[in-house]
Enzyme design. Structure first.
Site: not given
Ligand code: 26W
Length: 803
Positions: A550, A356, A544-545, A652, A656
């Site tokens: 971003k 992701h 979004k975050r 995502t 929406k």
């Molecule tokens: C280890 C810390 C950490 C925590 C969460 C690393 C990475 C993440 C996630 C992978 C971050 C995340 O939420 N990624 C998002 O995933 C969505 C679902 O696929 C995508 O639509 C977003 O573009 C992506 O940033």
């Protein structure tokens, strides 16, 4: 079979639940108690269905999907479950007739916010589709006591507060202590031979009990009910520790401490790793409990583990649950007695990995000593997998550079993504562009070796929640125009709307629905924060975050430029324009927090300057979360999807917004690319460098100061950051960051972004044109339904049947 299918029966069910669980009558009940009682009434319907779903899976020997994710951002469930069970109207009426305002009862439910952002919300949307498509599936995660922090803005700055959701939220949870599993940490390994077999046992380990708390997940128009299994941590030692001898006393204390902390809190970092040992403990805790429980149930039905992979598949949501690989190997070898090769074949064919993110700071790497000391047996297995893989790589490439790149254990670190790519039967990205980047950049060498593993599944969203449920006005219009509610099961039927693209009457009705939604949002915001929005303004939203990639800051730069234009010409004609932001920053991400403060400083300036009256407004919406998004999306007109190309895996939120008729200003990044494919240049506002141009431009040596030097408008904006606003806070730090490195190339894309904003404003001025574009966005959003994405996983990765 219980059937609560009339208002009278629903009222009775709610009354009964109130009496039994809270010992009170409707007259005495609070909204919170009504919410819980309603949840219990719905659970009664779901419980029967879950039992029959499980029986069916067992009897037909169906292959089961196990979706492992550190995060499930579920949001609220009462309205959603009622909707899926087909009793939404019945419940609403029942609550009203019992003397409550149904909307207030729904509002009383806290969000189950066991996730950070995209990855967690995606998992929640997929649960809905898995049930609706009648796929036997279970989600697995941790039953965090505290979800993502509650955000308050104090003096313009983010303050984090604990999110204690379980008090009311536990209404959906059914603890099943009889299905608990024991998880072990630390200790030492002892080996011995017995019956010609080498046994490995772990001694002196710290033991934590994993207790499942199940949440039922009802599908839409089906009796199929899956479940989300959230593991809670409990100590296995008795409470009276004074009875223990010295050695055990200490271990008991340790176990208590570990049990108390493991499920305490969700890590609020998104796209950034910290390598904390507690996080590794969380990962192993829920993975180990899950694998143990899945293998145990498999053996109960089949008596052997030999065909485990034919009946089970683990989908791992990013690398966070990657320990499922060595854990399954461990159980198959140490508990079930298989040899390495047998265990390997089964494991390899049972696990699939979704990536992701490509941000290097988000790719998980664990210090080797940490794994070694916390999980000694797991460490041994990882080392053996790494050794064998390295041999394969050597043999294939004969290139030490590639061996180093692809190594699983290297330089004292364990690289989880490489482990997943090496072992899993499938590896997928979450949008076409992202999957290409995985194949040709991030994992290019592994792709060269095993191209057949690499797939794409473009993300999708639960369109029943994100359109029908939250935007009833639009839902009714769609049903009327498309001749029924067929789109709920067949989202591509939204296409039928296209025939009304030139129907002025329809376009007007669309804009009336939008206006009503904007008024509803404005009321909501006023109640929550006192900010008064003008419903006639363009609602232009970035939610979004908060992350530099971003580029919320790019949005800010443009707003400052608009403000300057107004200062230069206070009589300037412009549509009232409201810029709305919603975003949480990771508590340790200082730059992100500065950007939040900047947005608030800018809002304070703009909203108090008389020249902006009826023209320009800026608002930061506190505590952005699923339930806020549900009010925000239907009211949005402009969707800001402006990440630097190549950085956002999919997005995502973009889907929406589109589904609710907002038009996108965006870069060709993530799923915006697919959006552009269906919409064309004429139905969205594209700008900025493309992903390949970003790479080239950086290779040439990108110099932000040159861009600054050559663009007067930009110069004035960046200088304004240094100077700050009326609250006297300088943002020179952010300005310097842009001028010195500008990692995400805001300055480079600034001019092109302003141009896109300009085109957007012109389009907005032509109401018919705008509404037509909006209608086409809705009509073509069907491909972004989670049902489509989950069906692709089922067909191409899991190989399971579906509806
Ligand atoms: C280890 C810390 C950490 C925590 C969460 C690393 C990475 C993440 C996630 C992978 C971050 C995340 O939420 N990624 C998002 O995933 C969505 C679902 O696929 C995508 O639509 C977003 O573009 C992506 O940033």
């Amino acid at each position: 079979m219980t059937s609560i299918n009339t208002v009278e029966k629903m009222k009775k069910a709610v009354r009964d639940k109130l009496k039994l669980n809270f010992g009170c009558t409707v007259d005495e009940a609070t909204e919170g108690q009504m919410m819980r009682a309603s949840a219990l009434a719905l659970r009664e319907i779901m419980a029967d269905r879950e039992i029959s779903t499980k029986r069916n899976t067992r009897e037909k020997h169906l292959r089961q999907v196990h979706y492992l994710s550190m995060e499930f951002l579920m949001g609220r469930s009462l309205m959603k479950n009622a909707y899926n069970l087909g009793v939404g109207d019945i419940l609403t009426k029942a609550l009203d007739e019992l003397g409550f305002h149904a909307a207030d009862v729904f509002e009383a439910e806290p969000d189950a916010a066991l996730g950070n952002g995209g990855l967690g919300r995606l998992a929640a949307c997929y649960l809905d589709s898995l049930s609706t498509l009648e796929i036997p599936a279970t989600g697995y995660s941790i039953c965090y006591e505290l979800g993502i922090f509650r955000q308050r803005i104090v003096d313009g700055q983010q303050v984090e507060l604990p999110d204690d959701w379980k008090e009311l939220g536990s209404a959906w949870l059914l603890p099943k202590p009889q299905e608990s599993e024991k998880v072990h940490f630390g200790g030492t390994l002892r080996r011995f031979w017995d019956n010609d077999r080498l046994h490995v046992v772990l001694e002196g380990a710290t033991e934590v009990m994993a207790v499942p708390c199940d949440m039922e997940i009802a599908g839409y128009k089906t009796n199929h009910v899956n479940c989300l299994r959230l593991w809670d941590a409990k100590s296995t030692t008795p409470l009276d520790m004074s009875l223990f001898s010295q050695g055990e006393y200490l271990r008991a204390t340790e176990q208590h401490a570990m049990a108390e902390t493991i499920a305490k809190v969700l890590y609020p970092e998104d796209n950034h790793i910290e390598g904390k040992s507690l996080r590794l403990k969380q990962q192993y805790f829920f993975v180990s409990a899950t694998v143990q429980s899945v293998v145990r149930k498999h053996i109960e039905v089949y008596g052997t583990v030999m065909d485990f992979h034919k009946k089970n598949v683990f989908q791992i949501n990013d690398t966070h649950p990657a320990l499922v690989i060595p854990e399954l190997m461990r159980i198959l070898m140490d508990d079930a007695g298989l040899n390495w090769d047998e265990a390997w074949e089964i494991t390899r064919q049972s696990v699939a990995y979704t990536n992701h993110t490509v941000l290097s700071e988000a790719l998980e790497r664990w210090p080797q000593e940490l794994i070694q000391s916390l999980l000694p047996r797991i460490w041994e297995i990882i080392v053996e997998i790494a050794r064998r893989y390295q041999d394969q790589v050597d043999e294939f490439y004969h290139d030490p550079a590639k061996t180093a790149e692809m190594a699983i254990v290297w330089d004292g670190q364990v690289r989880m993504a490489n482990l997943c790519v090496a072992v899993c039967m499938a590896v997928n990205g979450v949008s076409a562009l992202h999957s290409d980047i995985l194949r040709h950049d991030l994992f290019k060498d592994a792709y060269g070796m095993t191209p057949e593993k690499f797939q794409n599944v473009t993300n999708g969203i639960d369109h029943r929640r994100w359109l029908s449920e939250i935007n009833p006005g639009l839902n009714h219009l769609i049903i009327e125009l498309t001749g029924g509610d067929g789109y709920l099961m067949h989202p591509l039927e939204l296409k039928k709307l296209e025939q009304f693209a030139d129907d002025h009457n329809v376009l007007d009705r669309l804009s009336v629905i939008k206006l009503e939604n904007k008024e509803r949002l404005a009321k909501h915001i006023k109640r929550a924060s006192g900010v008064v929005l003008d419903p006639n303004a363009i609602f232009d939203v970035q939610s979004k975050r908060l992350h530099e990639y971003k580029r919320q800051l790019l949005n800010v730069l443009h707003i400052i430029a608009l403000y300057h234009a107004l200062q230069d010409d206070p009589g300037m004609e412009m549509r009232p324009h409201a810029f709305l932001f919603g975003a949480k920053a990771a508590p340790g991400y200082a730059v992100a927090k500065r950007i939040i403060r900047l947005i608030n400083s800018l809002a304070d300036q703009v909203n108090h300057d008389p020249i902006c009256k009826d023209k320009l407004q800026v608002a930061f919406l506190e505590n952005y979360r699923v339930s806020m998004a549900e009010v925000l999306m239907p009211a949005s007109e402009v969707s800001q999807q402006i990440s630097l190309a190549g950085k956002e895996a999919s997005g995502t939120g973009n889907m929406k917004f589109m589904m609710n008729g907002a038009l996108t200003i965006g870069t060709l990044d993530g799923a915006n690319v697919e959006m552009h494919e269906v919409l064309g240049d004429e139905n969205m506002f594209l700008f900025g460098l493309h992903a390949d141009e970003v790479v080239r431009r950086k290779a040439e040596g990108y110099m932000p100061q040159m861009v600054y030097a050559h663009d007067e408008k930009l110069r004035r904006v960046v200088d304004q950051l240094k100077f700050g606003f009326r609250d006297g806070v300088s943002y020179d730090d952010l300005a310097q960051r842009l001028l010195m490195s500008d990692e995400y190339m805001l300055l480079e894309d600034f001019a092109s972004y302003c141009d896109a904003e300009q085109r957007m404003a012109e389009a907005y001025a032509d109401r018919d044109r705008w509404n037509r574009m909006s209608l086409l966005n809705i009509a073509r959003s069907g491909i972004f339904a989670a049902d489509r994405a989950v069906a692709e996983y089922a067909d191409n990765i899991w190989h399971v049947d579906h509806r």
